[in-house]
Design an enzyme around this catalytic site. Structure first.
Site, PDB file in Angstrom:
ATOM      1  N   THR A  95      37.701   1.084 -21.619  1.00 34.51           N
ATOM      2  CA  THR A  95      38.272   2.380 -21.242  1.00 34.51           C
ATOM      3  C   THR A  95      37.265   3.311 -20.578  1.00 34.51           C
ATOM      4  O   THR A  95      37.647   4.308 -19.963  1.00 34.51           O
ATOM      5  CB  THR A  95      38.781   3.121 -22.486  1.00 34.51           C
ATOM      6  OG1 THR A  95      37.673   3.279 -23.388  1.00 34.51           O
ATOM      7  CG2 THR A  95      39.894   2.342 -23.176  1.00 34.51           C
ATOM      8  N   CYS A 154      33.011   0.120 -19.855  1.00 30.92           N
ATOM      9  CA  CYS A 154      33.590  -0.638 -20.971  1.00 30.92           C
ATOM     10  C   CYS A 154      35.091  -0.731 -20.690  1.00 30.92           C
ATOM     11  O   CYS A 154      35.520  -0.473 -19.566  1.00 30.92           O
ATOM     12  CB  CYS A 154      33.268  -0.010 -22.326  1.00 30.92           C
ATOM     13  SG  CYS A 154      33.958   1.622 -22.633  1.00 30.92           S
ATOM     14  N   ASP A 206      30.039  -3.549 -21.477  1.00 31.56           N
ATOM     15  CA  ASP A 206      30.400  -4.502 -22.528  1.00 31.56           C
ATOM     16  C   ASP A 206      31.345  -5.536 -21.906  1.00 31.56           C
ATOM     17  O   ASP A 206      31.556  -5.555 -20.682  1.00 31.56           O
ATOM     18  CB  ASP A 206      30.986  -3.793 -23.759  1.00 31.56           C
ATOM     19  CG  ASP A 206      32.419  -3.301 -23.542  1.00 31.56           C
ATOM     20  OD1 ASP A 206      32.922  -3.366 -22.400  1.00 31.56           O
ATOM     21  OD2 ASP A 206      33.038  -2.850 -24.523  1.00 31.56           O
ATOM     22  N   HIS A 238      29.195  19.951  -9.858  1.00 32.22           N
ATOM     23  CA  HIS A 238      29.169  20.992 -10.894  1.00 32.22           C
ATOM     24  C   HIS A 238      28.335  20.638 -12.123  1.00 32.22           C
ATOM     25  O   HIS A 238      27.743  21.529 -12.739  1.00 32.22           O
ATOM     26  CB  HIS A 238      30.601  21.289 -11.372  1.00 32.22           C
ATOM     27  CG  HIS A 238      31.440  21.980 -10.340  1.00 32.22           C
ATOM     28  ND1 HIS A 238      32.680  22.532 -10.618  1.00 32.22           N
ATOM     29  CD2 HIS A 238      31.221  22.217  -9.020  1.00 32.22           C
ATOM     30  CE1 HIS A 238      33.182  23.058  -9.517  1.00 32.22           C
ATOM     31  NE2 HIS A 238      32.333  22.885  -8.532  1.00 32.22           N
ATOM     32  N   HIS A 274      26.178  26.813 -11.485  1.00 34.09           N
ATOM     33  CA  HIS A 274      26.318  25.567 -12.245  1.00 34.09           C
ATOM     34  C   HIS A 274      25.005  25.202 -12.942  1.00 34.09           C
ATOM     35  O   HIS A 274      25.015  24.637 -14.033  1.00 34.09           O
ATOM     36  CB  HIS A 274      26.792  24.442 -11.325  1.00 34.09           C
ATOM     37  CG  HIS A 274      28.078  24.767 -10.628  1.00 34.09           C
ATOM     38  ND1 HIS A 274      29.268  24.858 -11.302  1.00 34.09           N
ATOM     39  CD2 HIS A 274      28.330  25.080  -9.336  1.00 34.09           C
ATOM     40  CE1 HIS A 274      30.226  25.190 -10.444  1.00 34.09           C
ATOM     41  NE2 HIS A 274      29.682  25.331  -9.245  1.00 34.09           N
TER      42      HIS A 274
HETATM   43  C1  RB5 Z   1      36.374  -3.390 -26.506  1.00 34.24           C
HETATM   44  O1  RB5 Z   1      37.476  -4.094 -26.943  1.00 34.24           O
HETATM   45  C2  RB5 Z   1      36.747  -1.941 -26.214  1.00 34.24           C
HETATM   46  O2  RB5 Z   1      37.003  -1.278 -27.405  1.00 34.24           O
HETATM   47  C3  RB5 Z   1      35.654  -1.257 -25.425  1.00 34.24           C
HETATM   48  O3  RB5 Z   1      35.448  -1.943 -24.234  1.00 34.24           O
HETATM   49  C4  RB5 Z   1      35.912   0.173 -25.037  1.00 34.24           C
HETATM   50  O4  RB5 Z   1      37.162   0.311 -24.429  1.00 34.24           O
HETATM   51  C5  RB5 Z   1      35.668   1.181 -26.067  1.00 34.24           C
HETATM   52  O5  RB5 Z   1      35.768   2.390 -25.851  1.00 34.24           O
END
Ligand code: RB5
Length: 153
Positions: A67, A65, A8, A98, A133
Site C-alpha cells: 500500500t 510496499c 518489501d 511544499h 514552506h
Molecule cells: C504485506 O502483505 C503488506 O502488508 C505490506 O506490503 C504493506 O502494504 C504494509 O503497509
C-alpha cells in the site's frame, strides 16, 4: 542525485519497473532490497533506507510496499525524514514544492506502473519552493529536536 530504493514483497514487482525507469532517466540508485518476491517484513527495508537518507548518504529515497502505508509509517519515524505517500502526480509535485519531501512512498498493489513512473519523474524533477514552506519545515525540525513534547514555535 544519489537515490536509495527499497521495497518489501508487496512492492517488489513495481520496484523492478521503477529501477528500469531510473536507469532510463539516467539516475544512479542503490537497491537495499528486498531481492526477491518472498514474504518479508517492510520495517526491515524501510528503516535502513530511511536512516541512509537521514544520514545524508543519499539525497532521496523511494520506498514501495503493498500500500505504501507501512513503509511511510516507518520512514517518518526517522528524524530528518519527510516521507510522502503518493498515488498521483499532483501530490508528488506538491510534496516537493511544499514539504521538500526526501522520501517517496508508493503502493505496488494500489497504483499502476505508468502512474508510478509519472509520480517518480515529477517527484525527482520538482524543486522545493522555500519561503513560508521553509518556516513550516523548521517547526517540524524543532519538534524533532525537542526532548519533551511541544517546543516553543
Ligand atoms: C504485506 O502483505 C503488506 O502488508 C505490506 O506490503 C504493506 O502494504 C504494509 O503497509
Amino acid at each position: 542525485m544519489k537515490i536509495v530504493i527499497a521495497s518489501d514483497h508487496g512492492g517488489f514487482e513495481l520496484k523492478q519497473h521503477i529501477m528500469t525507469y531510473l536507469n532510463e532517466l539516467g539516475h544512479e540508485y542503490t537497491d537495499l532490497g528486498c531481492f526477491d518476491a518472498a514474504s518479508m517484513d517492510y520495517p526491515d527495508i524501510a528503516f535502513p533506507a530511511a536512516e541512509a537518507v537521514a544520514s545524508g548518504e543519499y539525497e532521496r529515497g523511494i520506498l514501495i510496499c503493498g500500500t505504501g502505508i507501512g513503509v511511510s509509517i516507518c520512514a517518518n519515524k526517522v528524524i530528518g525524514v519527510r516521507c510522502a505517500l503518493c498515488g498521483d502526480v499532483l501530490s508528488a509535485e506538491l510534496t516537493r514544492l511544499h514539504n521538500d519531501s526526501n522520501m517517496l512512498a508508493m503502493g505496488g498493489r494500489i497504483i499502476g506502473v505508468e502512474t508510478a513512473k509519472a509520480i517518480v519523474r515529477a517527484w525527482l524533477g520538482t524543486e522545493f519552493l522555500g519561503g513560508r514552506h521553509a518556516r513550516r519545515l523548521a517547526k517540524i525540525a524543532a519538534y524533532e529536536a525537542a526532548e519533551d513534547g511541544l517546543p516553543e514555535m
